[in-house]
Design a protein around this motif. Structure first.
Motif: not given
Length: 165
Positions: A24-29, A33-38, A135-142
């Protein structure tokens, strides 16, 4: 043999609900990421469209921003699949670097700029902070993907529980 089957069925029923809850946390992240990329696409594409309608030169910086937004949106949808996410941490790092460059590029141009009531500059200053969030969201998922890859990849296979994955 019967004892092994009973043990396997009991553990698989309890792990299926736990695994859903752990994803669930991964799906939320990934959703964020999708919303902010759009959002990035929408913020930067406005200037590209205005330049195109006016017949003016459109700067490559804005084209790069839209391209990074598209890459981020598509990647967040593809990497929302949990099996890809564990192996996709390298791609998370690549997208993190792309958003870092985007933040640096437009941050240098607009963070210290005085808006003085000009809506375009206000919008671009807001876009810079959206770039930082991306940038921070992608760092967290990495980092999450690295942890999952290096610490949990030695687990047993899903169906039989015998093979080491």
């Amino acid at each position: 043999m019967a004892f092994g089957r009973a043990k396997f069925s009991r553990s698989s029923s309890s792990s299926s609900s736990g695994s859903l809850l752990s994803k669930l946390p991964l799906w939320v992240l990934r959703f964020l990421q999708f919303v902010f990329a759009i959002t990035v696409i929408g913020l930067y594409a406005q200037d590209l469209r205005a330049a195109s309608k006016a017949g003016k030169y459109s700067d490559n910086k804005w084209g790069y921003a839209v391209a990074v937004g598209v890459i981020g949106a598509v990647s967040s949808l593809l990497l929302a699949w949990p099996r890809l996410s564990m192996w996709g941490w390298g791609w998370d790092l690549v997208v993190f670097i792309l958003f870092t460059a985007l933040f640096g590029l437009f941050g240098k141009m607009y963070i210290n700029e005085r808006d003085e009531g000009i809506n375009g500059i206000k919008r671009m200053k807001n876009a810079v902070w959206i770039d930082l969030i991306n940038m921070l969201l992608w760092f967290i998922t990495a980092i999450y993907g690295m942890i999952m890859f290096f610490f949990f990849r030695g687990s047993k296979s899903l169906h039989t529980g015998r093979a080491t994955v």
